[in-house]
Design a protein around this motif. Sequence first.
Motif, short mmCIF file in Angstrom:
data_model
loop_
_atom_site.label_atom_id
_atom_site.label_comp_id
_atom_site.label_asym_id
_atom_site.label_seq_id
_atom_site.Cartn_x
_atom_site.Cartn_y
_atom_site.Cartn_z
N LEU A 141 -3.86 8.99 3.68
CA LEU A 141 -4.44 7.67 3.48
C LEU A 141 -4.46 7.29 2.00
N GLY A 142 -4.77 8.26 1.14
CA GLY A 142 -4.73 7.99 -0.29
C GLY A 142 -3.33 7.67 -0.76
N ALA A 177 0.05 6.39 6.74
CA ALA A 177 -1.34 6.05 7.06
C ALA A 177 -1.67 6.39 8.52
N ALA A 227 -2.18 4.22 0.39
CA ALA A 227 -2.80 3.17 -0.43
C ALA A 227 -2.10 3.04 -1.78
N ALA A 258 1.28 1.30 -1.25
CA ALA A 258 1.08 -0.13 -1.05
C ALA A 258 0.76 -0.82 -2.38
N TRP A 259 -0.07 -0.20 -3.18
CA TRP A 259 -0.43 -0.77 -4.48
C TRP A 259 0.80 -0.86 -5.39
#
Length: 165
Positions: A151-152, A81, A155, A158-159
């Motif tokens: 960034l995608g 990120a 994410a 993290a998910w």
Amino acid sequence: MSYSQMTPSQTKARALALLLPAALLAGAWGSQLIGGLVPCEMCHWQRWPHYAAVVAAALAFVVPGRAVRLTLIAGAAALIAVSGLIGIFHAGVEYHWWQGITACSTSVSGAGISTDEMLRRILAAPVVRCDAAQWKMFGISLAGYNAIFSLGGAAVIAWLIRRRA
């Protein structure tokens, strides 16, 4: 499944945390070595967090302990990120949305050479502007693509870490 084992989604997060920055670095190095693009200083800034993310994610494959592995995966996601945030900043400089904080740069190595040879190398080296994108596709520069994918991907990692089995 015991508490010490990672869930299938966490295993996917670990793989993505390793493969995403490795792929983005391969693309950056490929565009440099094969495509002939010369990276500017901010291009190099975007690479450093990816190098660190590869190390953190690789360690998550070999260290014992679920908590340590998940911490390393989360750290890799954070580093990915960070590269994406630097990519946003760099893309903004390229699109002239804001002023950059670096001058143009060149990469000249000069250990053990004469001053005259160093000057010759400096004058012959390409000067790379951080505010001019060398390559775009669909109006998006490499810095912009790094921001999107980093960034995608962070994410998604993290998910996957938090996802219940």
